[in-house]
Scaffold this motif. Structure first.
Motif, mmCIF file in Angstrom:
data_model
loop_
_atom_site.group_PDB
_atom_site.id
_atom_site.type_symbol
_atom_site.label_atom_id
_atom_site.label_comp_id
_atom_site.label_asym_id
_atom_site.label_seq_id
_atom_site.Cartn_x
_atom_site.Cartn_y
_atom_site.Cartn_z
ATOM 1 N N THR A 39 34.413 37.763 40.633
ATOM 2 C CA THR A 39 34.682 36.898 41.718
ATOM 3 C C THR A 39 36.111 36.877 41.701
ATOM 4 O O THR A 39 36.780 36.300 40.501
ATOM 5 C CB THR A 39 34.335 35.565 42.013
ATOM 6 N N SER A 58 28.398 39.622 40.746
ATOM 7 C CA SER A 58 28.677 38.898 39.321
ATOM 8 C C SER A 58 27.506 39.272 38.722
ATOM 9 O O SER A 58 27.643 39.535 37.455
ATOM 10 C CB SER A 58 28.578 37.423 39.473
ATOM 11 N N VAL A 96 28.423 37.590 46.821
ATOM 12 C CA VAL A 96 29.374 37.307 45.530
ATOM 13 C C VAL A 96 28.618 37.240 44.244
ATOM 14 O O VAL A 96 28.844 37.712 43.025
ATOM 15 C CB VAL A 96 30.048 35.899 45.760
ATOM 16 N N ASP A 114 28.143 34.093 50.022
ATOM 17 C CA ASP A 114 27.851 33.702 48.733
ATOM 18 C C ASP A 114 26.883 34.376 48.093
ATOM 19 O O ASP A 114 26.830 34.662 46.767
ATOM 20 C CB ASP A 114 27.375 32.281 48.846
ATOM 21 N N ALA A 129 35.453 36.068 50.779
ATOM 22 C CA ALA A 129 35.504 35.941 49.485
ATOM 23 C C ALA A 129 36.222 37.167 49.338
ATOM 24 O O ALA A 129 36.144 38.387 49.905
ATOM 25 C CB ALA A 129 34.145 35.909 48.424
ATOM 26 N N VAL A 139 36.142 40.111 45.949
ATOM 27 C CA VAL A 139 35.647 40.616 44.563
ATOM 28 C C VAL A 139 36.115 41.797 44.073
ATOM 29 O O VAL A 139 36.777 42.521 44.734
ATOM 30 C CB VAL A 139 33.921 40.443 44.458
#
Length: 310
Positions: free
Chosen positions: A142, A136, A132, A129, A156, A158
Protein backbone atom coordinates in the motif's frame (compact mmCIF):
# COMPACT_ATOMS: atom_id res chain seq x y z
CA UNK A 1 11.35 0.06 -6.64
CA UNK A 2 10.69 3.26 -4.70
CA UNK A 3 10.61 3.08 -0.93
CA UNK A 4 7.05 2.86 0.41
CA UNK A 5 7.43 5.98 2.52
CA UNK A 6 8.76 7.98 -0.38
CA UNK A 7 6.00 6.72 -2.66
CA UNK A 8 3.43 7.67 -0.04
CA UNK A 9 4.54 11.28 0.11
CA UNK A 10 5.28 11.52 -3.60
CA UNK A 11 1.83 10.37 -4.66
CA UNK A 12 -0.04 12.56 -2.21
CA UNK A 13 -2.11 15.03 -4.14
CA UNK A 14 -3.84 14.20 -7.36
CA UNK A 15 -6.97 12.18 -6.90
CA UNK A 16 -6.16 11.24 -3.32
CA UNK A 17 -5.26 14.03 -1.00
CA UNK A 18 -5.68 17.48 -2.48
CA UNK A 19 -9.39 17.07 -1.78
CA UNK A 20 -9.61 17.59 -5.51
CA UNK A 21 -10.77 14.72 -7.66
CA UNK A 22 -12.22 14.23 -11.09
CA UNK A 23 -13.58 10.91 -12.20
CA UNK A 24 -15.69 10.95 -15.32
CA UNK A 25 -15.98 14.73 -15.18
CA UNK A 26 -17.10 14.72 -11.56
CA UNK A 27 -15.08 17.50 -9.96
CA UNK A 28 -14.91 18.21 -6.25
CA UNK A 29 -13.04 21.05 -4.55
CA UNK A 30 -13.20 22.68 -1.19
CA UNK A 31 -15.09 25.55 -2.77
CA UNK A 32 -17.78 23.60 -4.57
CA UNK A 33 -18.46 20.56 -6.68
CA UNK A 34 -20.02 19.19 -9.82
CA UNK A 35 -21.07 15.84 -8.55
CA UNK A 36 -24.15 14.75 -10.47
CA UNK A 37 -24.35 12.73 -13.68
CA UNK A 38 -26.25 15.57 -15.37
CA UNK A 39 -23.51 18.05 -14.51
CA UNK A 40 -20.83 15.67 -15.69
CA UNK A 41 -22.67 15.12 -18.98
CA UNK A 42 -22.86 18.87 -19.54
CA UNK A 43 -19.10 18.98 -19.00
CA UNK A 44 -18.66 16.48 -21.84
CA UNK A 45 -18.30 13.41 -19.62
CA UNK A 46 -21.42 11.23 -19.56
CA UNK A 47 -21.45 8.78 -16.68
CA UNK A 48 -22.39 5.13 -16.87
CA UNK A 49 -25.63 4.18 -15.10
CA UNK A 50 -23.77 1.18 -13.65
CA UNK A 51 -20.20 0.97 -12.31
CA UNK A 52 -17.55 -0.09 -14.84
CA UNK A 53 -15.18 -1.99 -12.57
CA UNK A 54 -11.84 -2.72 -14.18
CA UNK A 55 -11.86 0.39 -16.34
CA UNK A 56 -9.12 3.00 -16.05
CA UNK A 57 -11.15 6.08 -15.24
CA UNK A 58 -8.57 8.78 -14.44
CA UNK A 59 -4.93 9.72 -15.01
CA UNK A 60 -2.68 11.96 -12.92
CA UNK A 61 0.69 13.31 -14.01
CA UNK A 62 3.04 13.62 -11.03
CA UNK A 63 5.78 16.09 -11.96
CA UNK A 64 8.11 18.52 -10.22
CA UNK A 65 7.52 21.15 -12.91
CA UNK A 66 3.79 21.55 -13.57
CA UNK A 67 4.32 24.82 -15.45
CA UNK A 68 6.68 23.17 -17.94
CA UNK A 69 4.35 20.19 -18.25
CA UNK A 70 1.43 22.46 -19.11
CA UNK A 71 3.43 24.24 -21.82
CA UNK A 72 4.61 20.92 -23.24
CA UNK A 73 1.23 19.20 -23.39
CA UNK A 74 -0.60 22.33 -24.51
CA UNK A 75 1.72 22.67 -27.50
CA UNK A 76 1.85 18.92 -28.17
CA UNK A 77 -1.82 17.94 -27.82
CA UNK A 78 -3.71 21.21 -27.47
CA UNK A 79 -4.73 20.36 -23.91
CA UNK A 80 -6.21 23.02 -21.66
CA UNK A 81 -5.66 23.34 -17.92
CA UNK A 82 -7.75 24.61 -15.06
CA UNK A 83 -5.95 25.30 -11.79
CA UNK A 84 -7.85 24.28 -8.66
CA UNK A 85 -7.09 26.09 -5.43
CA UNK A 86 -7.91 25.32 -1.85
CA UNK A 87 -6.58 21.78 -1.64
CA UNK A 88 -3.60 20.54 0.33
CA UNK A 89 -1.43 21.56 -2.61
CA UNK A 90 -1.98 22.98 -6.09
CA UNK A 91 -3.68 20.74 -8.60
CA UNK A 92 -4.52 21.33 -12.26
CA UNK A 93 -7.25 19.58 -14.21
CA UNK A 94 -6.59 18.60 -17.83
CA UNK A 95 -9.25 19.17 -20.47
CA UNK A 96 -9.16 17.83 -24.04
CA UNK A 97 -11.89 18.64 -26.56
CA UNK A 98 -14.06 19.89 -23.73
CA UNK A 99 -13.66 16.69 -21.69
CA UNK A 100 -11.91 16.37 -18.32
CA UNK A 101 -9.35 13.59 -18.73
CA UNK A 102 -6.76 13.93 -15.97
CA UNK A 103 -4.76 16.11 -13.65
CA UNK A 104 -1.29 17.41 -12.82
CA UNK A 105 0.12 17.42 -9.30
CA UNK A 106 3.47 18.48 -7.81
CA UNK A 107 5.57 16.18 -5.57
CA UNK A 108 5.57 17.13 -1.91
CA UNK A 109 9.30 17.72 -1.29
CA UNK A 110 12.76 17.86 -2.82
CA UNK A 111 13.31 14.21 -1.89
CA UNK A 112 10.30 13.13 -3.92
CA UNK A 113 11.36 15.30 -6.86
CA UNK A 114 14.45 13.12 -7.27
CA UNK A 115 12.24 10.07 -7.71
CA UNK A 116 11.19 11.26 -11.16
CA UNK A 117 7.84 11.79 -12.85
CA UNK A 118 5.13 9.39 -13.98
CA UNK A 119 1.60 9.05 -15.27
CA UNK A 120 -0.55 7.27 -12.69
CA UNK A 121 -3.73 5.50 -13.80
CA UNK A 122 -6.73 4.80 -11.53
CA UNK A 123 -8.83 1.64 -11.87
CA UNK A 124 -12.48 1.54 -10.90
CA UNK A 125 -12.95 -1.18 -8.28
CA UNK A 126 -16.02 -2.33 -6.32
CA UNK A 127 -14.28 -2.22 -2.94
CA UNK A 128 -11.09 -0.20 -2.50
CA UNK A 129 -10.24 -1.67 0.90
CA UNK A 130 -10.66 -5.23 -0.32
CA UNK A 131 -8.53 -4.53 -3.41
CA UNK A 132 -5.77 -3.08 -1.22
CA UNK A 133 -5.92 -6.11 1.08
CA UNK A 134 -5.65 -8.48 -1.85
CA UNK A 135 -2.63 -6.60 -3.21
CA UNK A 136 -0.90 -6.88 0.17
CA UNK A 137 -1.79 -10.57 0.47
CA UNK A 138 -0.18 -11.23 -2.91
CA UNK A 139 3.08 -9.45 -2.06
CA UNK A 140 2.27 -5.90 -3.12
CA UNK A 141 2.35 -2.79 -0.94
CA UNK A 142 0.00 0.00 0.00
CA UNK A 143 1.47 3.35 -1.03
CA UNK A 144 -1.34 5.62 0.09
CA UNK A 145 -4.85 5.27 1.48
CA UNK A 146 -7.42 3.93 1.45
CA UNK A 147 -8.96 7.32 2.04
CA UNK A 148 -12.37 8.91 1.56
CA UNK A 149 -12.24 11.74 -0.97
CA UNK A 150 -15.00 14.26 -0.50
CA UNK A 151 -17.73 14.06 -3.16
CA UNK A 152 -15.78 11.40 -5.06
CA UNK A 153 -15.72 8.20 -3.03
CA UNK A 154 -12.83 6.11 -1.75
CA UNK A 155 -9.36 5.77 -3.26
CA UNK A 156 -5.92 4.28 -2.72
CA UNK A 157 -2.60 3.86 -4.50
CA UNK A 158 -0.66 0.60 -4.38
CA UNK A 159 2.39 -1.09 -5.79
CA UNK A 160 1.14 -4.40 -7.19
CA UNK A 161 3.01 -7.69 -6.61
CA UNK A 162 5.54 -6.85 -9.37
CA UNK A 163 6.03 -3.28 -8.13
CA UNK A 164 3.96 -1.29 -10.63
CA UNK A 165 2.08 1.68 -9.19
CA UNK A 166 -1.66 1.82 -9.82
CA UNK A 167 -4.57 3.66 -8.25
CA UNK A 168 -7.92 2.26 -7.14
CA UNK A 169 -11.10 4.30 -6.88
CA UNK A 170 -14.72 3.60 -6.04
CA UNK A 171 -16.56 6.60 -7.42
CA UNK A 172 -19.85 7.54 -5.80
CA UNK A 173 -21.14 9.68 -8.71
CA UNK A 174 -20.23 7.01 -11.27
CA UNK A 175 -17.65 6.01 -13.85
CA UNK A 176 -17.21 7.62 -17.28
CA UNK A 177 -19.42 5.80 -19.76
CA UNK A 178 -18.10 3.66 -22.59
CA UNK A 179 -18.80 5.95 -25.52
CA UNK A 180 -16.56 4.41 -28.18
CA UNK A 181 -12.99 5.07 -29.23
CA UNK A 182 -11.57 8.23 -27.61
CA UNK A 183 -10.95 11.23 -29.82
CA UNK A 184 -7.44 12.18 -30.93
CA UNK A 185 -5.22 13.56 -28.18
CA UNK A 186 -7.20 11.75 -25.48
CA UNK A 187 -6.16 8.72 -23.42
CA UNK A 188 -6.66 5.58 -25.47
CA UNK A 189 -5.23 2.54 -23.69
CA UNK A 190 -3.23 1.16 -20.78
CA UNK A 191 -0.63 -1.55 -21.06
CA UNK A 192 1.24 -3.37 -18.33
CA UNK A 193 4.93 -3.89 -19.11
CA UNK A 194 5.51 -6.82 -16.79
CA UNK A 195 8.46 -8.78 -15.52
CA UNK A 196 6.20 -11.84 -15.60
CA UNK A 197 3.20 -11.22 -17.88
CA UNK A 198 1.52 -14.53 -17.01
CA UNK A 199 1.62 -13.75 -13.28
CA UNK A 200 0.49 -10.15 -13.85
CA UNK A 201 -2.42 -11.30 -16.00
CA UNK A 202 -3.46 -13.84 -13.38
CA UNK A 203 -3.30 -11.27 -10.60
CA UNK A 204 -5.52 -8.70 -12.31
CA UNK A 205 -7.90 -11.40 -13.55
CA UNK A 206 -8.47 -12.58 -9.98
CA UNK A 207 -8.68 -9.04 -8.64
CA UNK A 208 -11.25 -7.69 -11.10
CA UNK A 209 -12.72 -10.70 -12.89
CA UNK A 210 -11.37 -9.89 -16.33
CA UNK A 211 -11.71 -12.25 -19.24
CA UNK A 212 -8.27 -12.84 -20.75
CA UNK A 213 -7.62 -12.98 -24.46
CA UNK A 214 -4.23 -13.85 -25.91
CA UNK A 215 -3.19 -12.00 -29.04
CA UNK A 216 0.17 -12.34 -30.83
CA UNK A 217 1.74 -9.01 -31.68
CA UNK A 218 5.35 -10.09 -32.09
CA UNK A 219 8.00 -10.26 -29.41
CA UNK A 220 6.11 -12.71 -27.23
CA UNK A 221 2.57 -13.19 -25.95
CA UNK A 222 0.29 -10.22 -25.47
CA UNK A 223 -2.74 -10.52 -23.21
CA UNK A 224 -5.85 -8.37 -23.32
CA UNK A 225 -7.88 -7.88 -20.12
CA UNK A 226 -11.53 -7.48 -21.08
CA UNK A 227 -14.92 -7.15 -19.45
CA UNK A 228 -17.70 -8.24 -21.75
CA UNK A 229 -17.15 -6.66 -25.15
CA UNK A 230 -14.88 -3.96 -23.73
CA UNK A 231 -11.09 -4.40 -23.72
CA UNK A 232 -9.67 -2.58 -20.70
CA UNK A 233 -5.88 -3.05 -20.82
CA UNK A 234 -3.04 -5.12 -22.23
CA UNK A 235 -0.24 -7.07 -20.56
CA UNK A 236 3.08 -8.03 -22.13
CA UNK A 237 6.69 -8.60 -21.14
CA UNK A 238 8.64 -5.42 -20.53
CA UNK A 239 10.91 -5.07 -23.59
CA UNK A 240 13.59 -3.27 -21.57
CA UNK A 241 15.65 -5.79 -19.62
CA UNK A 242 15.93 -4.96 -15.96
CA UNK A 243 13.34 -2.17 -16.14
CA UNK A 244 10.83 -1.95 -13.35
CA UNK A 245 7.35 -3.19 -14.31
CA UNK A 246 4.96 -0.33 -14.94
CA UNK A 247 1.65 0.68 -16.44
CA UNK A 248 2.18 2.56 -19.71
CA UNK A 249 -0.36 5.20 -20.71
CA UNK A 250 -1.35 5.58 -24.37
CA UNK A 251 -2.66 8.70 -26.14
CA UNK A 252 -4.44 8.43 -29.46
CA UNK A 253 -2.76 10.52 -32.17
CA UNK A 254 -3.02 10.90 -35.93
CA UNK A 255 0.69 10.90 -36.75
CA UNK A 256 2.98 9.40 -34.08
CA UNK A 257 6.18 10.23 -36.01
CA UNK A 258 5.26 13.89 -36.35
CA UNK A 259 4.13 14.11 -32.71
CA UNK A 260 7.34 12.44 -31.50
CA UNK A 261 9.42 14.95 -33.43
CA UNK A 262 7.28 17.73 -32.04
CA UNK A 263 7.76 16.39 -28.51
CA UNK A 264 11.53 16.52 -28.94
CA UNK A 265 11.38 20.08 -30.27
CA UNK A 266 9.34 21.05 -27.21
CA UNK A 267 11.96 19.72 -24.79
CA UNK A 268 10.90 16.10 -24.43
CA UNK A 269 12.72 12.98 -25.61
CA UNK A 270 11.93 10.34 -28.18
CA UNK A 271 12.44 6.96 -26.50
CA UNK A 272 11.27 4.97 -29.52
CA UNK A 273 10.44 6.41 -32.93
CA UNK A 274 7.85 4.57 -35.03
CA UNK A 275 9.34 1.47 -36.64
CA UNK A 276 7.90 -1.30 -38.81
CA UNK A 277 8.35 -4.05 -36.22
CA UNK A 278 6.34 -2.14 -33.56
CA UNK A 279 2.68 -2.32 -34.61
CA UNK A 280 3.42 -1.45 -38.20
CA UNK A 281 5.01 1.90 -37.45
CA UNK A 282 1.93 3.19 -35.61
CA UNK A 283 3.55 3.59 -32.18
CA UNK A 284 6.07 5.98 -30.65
CA UNK A 285 7.30 6.34 -27.06
CA UNK A 286 8.21 9.73 -25.64
CA UNK A 287 9.21 11.25 -22.32
CA UNK A 288 8.03 14.72 -21.38
CA UNK A 289 10.53 17.31 -20.06
CA UNK A 290 10.24 15.92 -16.51
CA UNK A 291 10.72 12.31 -17.65
CA UNK A 292 7.15 10.96 -17.55
CA UNK A 293 6.67 8.40 -20.33
CA UNK A 294 3.75 8.24 -22.76
CA UNK A 295 2.94 6.09 -25.77
CA UNK A 296 1.68 7.83 -28.92
CA UNK A 297 -0.59 5.46 -30.83
CA UNK A 298 -2.26 5.86 -34.21
CA UNK A 299 -5.58 4.04 -34.04
CA UNK A 300 -6.83 1.97 -35.64
CA UNK A 301 -3.33 0.80 -36.55
CA UNK A 302 -4.57 -2.16 -38.58
CA UNK A 303 -7.19 -0.74 -40.98
CA UNK A 304 -8.45 -4.20 -41.90
CA UNK A 305 -9.27 -5.06 -38.28
CA UNK A 306 -12.13 -3.93 -36.08
CA UNK A 307 -11.50 -0.80 -34.04
CA UNK A 308 -12.54 -2.48 -30.82
CA UNK A 309 -9.19 -2.15 -29.03
CA UNK A 310 -5.63 -0.97 -29.57
Amino acid sequence: MKRPGTWRAWLRGGLLLTTVGAVGGTIATQGGCASSPDTAARAGMPLSPTPLYGKFVWHDLVTDNPAAAKRFYRDLFGWEFVDVRGGRRPYSLIRAQGRWIGGIVHPASAAEKREGALWLGYLSVPDVDRAVTEVSARGGKTLDGPIDVRNIGRAAVVADPQGAAVGFVRSLPGDPADTGVPEENQFLWMEYLAQDPVAATGFYKELLGYAVRERPLGGGPHYVLAQGPHPRAGVLANPVKGARPNWLTYVRVKDPAALANRAQALGGRVLMAPRPDARGGSLALIADPSGAVLALQRFPFEPSKSAAAP
